[in-house]
Design an enzyme around this catalytic site. Structure first.
Site, PDB file in Angstrom:
ATOM      1  N   ILE A  19      34.521  48.182  30.520  1.00 17.90           N
ATOM      2  CA  ILE A  19      35.257  47.727  29.341  1.00 17.90           C
ATOM      3  C   ILE A  19      35.857  48.957  28.678  1.00 17.90           C
ATOM      4  O   ILE A  19      35.186  49.976  28.502  1.00 17.90           O
ATOM      5  CB  ILE A  19      34.313  46.963  28.397  1.00 17.90           C
ATOM      6  CG1 ILE A  19      33.895  45.660  29.080  1.00 17.90           C
ATOM      7  CG2 ILE A  19      34.972  46.708  27.053  1.00 17.90           C
ATOM      8  CD1 ILE A  19      32.859  44.862  28.331  1.00 17.90           C
ATOM      9  N   LEU A  20      37.140  48.880  28.345  1.00 18.64           N
ATOM     10  CA  LEU A  20      37.828  50.031  27.747  1.00 18.64           C
ATOM     11  C   LEU A  20      37.701  49.987  26.226  1.00 18.64           C
ATOM     12  O   LEU A  20      37.655  48.910  25.627  1.00 18.64           O
ATOM     13  CB  LEU A  20      39.296  50.011  28.161  1.00 18.64           C
ATOM     14  CG  LEU A  20      39.509  50.255  29.660  1.00 18.64           C
ATOM     15  CD1 LEU A  20      40.870  49.774  30.112  1.00 18.64           C
ATOM     16  CD2 LEU A  20      39.329  51.734  29.993  1.00 18.64           C
ATOM     17  N   ASN A  26      45.271  42.968  33.951  1.00 19.69           N
ATOM     18  CA  ASN A  26      43.986  42.885  34.659  1.00 19.69           C
ATOM     19  C   ASN A  26      44.009  41.668  35.579  1.00 19.69           C
ATOM     20  O   ASN A  26      44.680  40.675  35.287  1.00 19.69           O
ATOM     21  CB  ASN A  26      42.841  42.746  33.648  1.00 19.69           C
ATOM     22  CG  ASN A  26      41.477  42.662  34.327  1.00 19.69           C
ATOM     23  OD1 ASN A  26      41.199  43.418  35.263  1.00 19.69           O
ATOM     24  ND2 ASN A  26      40.630  41.743  33.886  1.00 19.69           N
ATOM     25  N   SER A  34      43.274  34.775  37.962  1.00 19.16           N
ATOM     26  CA  SER A  34      44.247  34.928  36.874  1.00 19.16           C
ATOM     27  C   SER A  34      44.639  36.392  36.747  1.00 19.16           C
ATOM     28  O   SER A  34      43.808  37.278  36.903  1.00 19.16           O
ATOM     29  CB  SER A  34      43.635  34.502  35.531  1.00 19.16           C
ATOM     30  OG  SER A  34      43.064  33.209  35.613  1.00 19.16           O
ATOM     31  N   GLU A  84      41.780  43.349  23.220  1.00 22.13           N
ATOM     32  CA  GLU A  84      40.426  43.810  22.903  1.00 22.13           C
ATOM     33  C   GLU A  84      39.356  42.798  23.286  1.00 22.13           C
ATOM     34  O   GLU A  84      38.275  43.170  23.707  1.00 22.13           O
ATOM     35  CB  GLU A  84      40.323  44.140  21.415  1.00 22.13           C
ATOM     36  CG  GLU A  84      40.701  45.575  21.125  1.00 22.13           C
ATOM     37  CD  GLU A  84      40.443  45.917  19.680  1.00 22.13           C
ATOM     38  OE1 GLU A  84      39.284  45.823  19.262  1.00 22.13           O
ATOM     39  OE2 GLU A  84      41.419  46.247  18.984  1.00 22.13           O
ATOM     40  N   GLU A  85      39.674  41.525  23.141  1.00 26.20           N
ATOM     41  CA  GLU A  85      38.683  40.511  23.517  1.00 26.20           C
ATOM     42  C   GLU A  85      38.670  40.383  25.042  1.00 26.20           C
ATOM     43  O   GLU A  85      39.733  40.255  25.669  1.00 26.20           O
ATOM     44  CB  GLU A  85      39.050  39.166  22.869  1.00 26.20           C
ATOM     45  CG  GLU A  85      37.917  38.176  22.887  1.00 26.20           C
ATOM     46  CD  GLU A  85      38.336  36.825  22.325  1.00 26.20           C
ATOM     47  OE1 GLU A  85      37.736  35.812  22.715  1.00 26.20           O
ATOM     48  OE2 GLU A  85      39.287  36.787  21.519  1.00 26.20           O
ATOM     49  N   ASP A 131      38.863  39.519  28.748  1.00 22.38           N
ATOM     50  CA  ASP A 131      39.485  38.479  29.581  1.00 22.38           C
ATOM     51  C   ASP A 131      40.209  37.400  28.772  1.00 22.38           C
ATOM     52  O   ASP A 131      40.253  36.234  29.179  1.00 22.38           O
ATOM     53  CB  ASP A 131      38.425  37.811  30.485  1.00 22.38           C
ATOM     54  CG  ASP A 131      37.752  38.799  31.418  1.00 22.38           C
ATOM     55  OD1 ASP A 131      38.402  39.792  31.798  1.00 22.38           O
ATOM     56  OD2 ASP A 131      36.575  38.586  31.753  1.00 22.38           O
TER      57      ASP A 131
HETATM   58  C1  GAR Z   1      38.412  41.286  42.550  1.00 24.61           C
HETATM   59  O1  GAR Z   1      37.935  40.051  43.008  1.00 24.61           O
HETATM   60  C2  GAR Z   1      38.798  41.193  41.089  1.00 24.61           C
HETATM   61  O2  GAR Z   1      39.328  39.954  40.753  1.00 24.61           O
HETATM   62  C3  GAR Z   1      37.466  41.416  40.428  1.00 24.61           C
HETATM   63  O3  GAR Z   1      36.859  42.435  41.191  1.00 24.61           O
HETATM   64  C4  GAR Z   1      37.287  42.327  42.539  1.00 24.61           C
HETATM   65  C5  GAR Z   1      37.754  43.690  43.015  1.00 24.61           C
HETATM   66  O4  GAR Z   1      37.999  43.677  44.384  1.00 24.61           O
HETATM   67  N1  GAR Z   1      37.611  41.804  39.070  1.00 24.61           N
HETATM   68  C6  GAR Z   1      36.720  41.515  38.126  1.00 24.61           C
HETATM   69  O5  GAR Z   1      35.707  40.880  38.323  1.00 24.61           O
HETATM   70  C7  GAR Z   1      37.088  42.028  36.735  1.00 24.61           C
HETATM   71  N2  GAR Z   1      36.131  41.591  35.771  1.00 24.61           N
HETATM   72  P1  GAR Z   1      38.856  44.829  45.069  1.00 24.61           P
HETATM   73  O6  GAR Z   1      38.209  46.151  44.696  1.00 24.61           O
HETATM   74  O7  GAR Z   1      38.750  44.557  46.525  1.00 24.61           O
HETATM   75  O8  GAR Z   1      40.270  44.721  44.559  1.00 24.61           O
END
Ligand code: GAR
Length: 209
Positions: free
Chosen positions: A91-92, A106, A135, A141-142, A144
């Protein structure tokens, strides 16, 4: 072309999808840096081998503010105009997010606003949902919760485990992210979008009559 820094923590398959899409003719963006909070992140190796600049700094033993500042400096030094988080699992800090508001995207493995946070696939299966999905959204800031720029729904199949579902969602992720990022950075130079921004700004100004 818009200059994009990609932040990763792990395997980096989304980073690779973004990178290869940026090498198609007519691509709207180029990747100027891949940065990670873990020197062993697979994404770094891919980027380095592909000739993309990389930056790695472990967050361990550092304050969030100091780590974020170093990541941000690396992005700015590389000339980044946008940041794409691609499996960046930190989290940034609010200041960072504010400075990049409207310029940081993101990818999240659920159909937001459902299932923010972690273990999205397990939660969708557990709930008996017909679909999981992915998505791409603007970072605010909040967690997702920023504006959703694009989504793909992925059917949950009988017998799906979080891993089998994740693998199919990943295919959708790799289609979605390059498309949404390309469209989003292209908006910057689109006069219709400029007009929209001006209108929003005018509405946000205090009324003086
Ligand atoms: C992906 O599935 C992405 O959607 C998820 O991490 C994975 C990264 O895979 N992101 C999150 O959960 C963010 N909270 P990758 O390193 O192979 O791109």
């Amino acid at each position: 072309k818009a200059k994009v820094a990609v932040f990763v923590s792990g395997t980096g398959t989304n980073m690779a999808a973004l990178l290869y899409a940026s090498r198609l003719p007519g691509a709207a963006y180029e990747i100027v840096l891949v940065a990670a909070n873990d020197a062993d992140a697979g994404g770094l190796q891919i980027a380095a081998t592909e000739g993309v600049a990389t930056f790695a700094l472990s967050h361990k033993g550092m304050s969030r503010a100091d780590h974020d500042a170093a990541m941000e400096k690396a992005a700015l030094d590389a000339g980044a105009q946008y940041i794409a988080l691609a499996g960046y699992m930190r989290i940034l800090s609010p200041g960072f997010v504010q400075r990049w508001e409207g310029r940081m995207l993101n990818i999240h493995p659920s159909l937001l606003p459902q299932y923010t946070g972690l273990d999205t696939h397990a939660r969708a299966i557990e709930a008996g949902d017909a679909h999981g999905g992915v998505s791409v959204h603007l970072v605010t800031e909040e967690l997702d919760a920023g504006e959703i720029l694009g989504q793909i729904a992925v059917a949950i199949m009988p017998g799906d485990t979080p891993d089998t579902l994740a693998a199919r969602v990943r295919l959708a992720e790799h289609q979605l992210y390059p498309r949404v990022l390309g469209d989003y950075v292209s908006r910057g130079s689109d006069p219709r979008h400029l007009l929209e921004r001006l209108r929003a700004l005018a509405l946000a100004l205090p009324q003086t009559h």
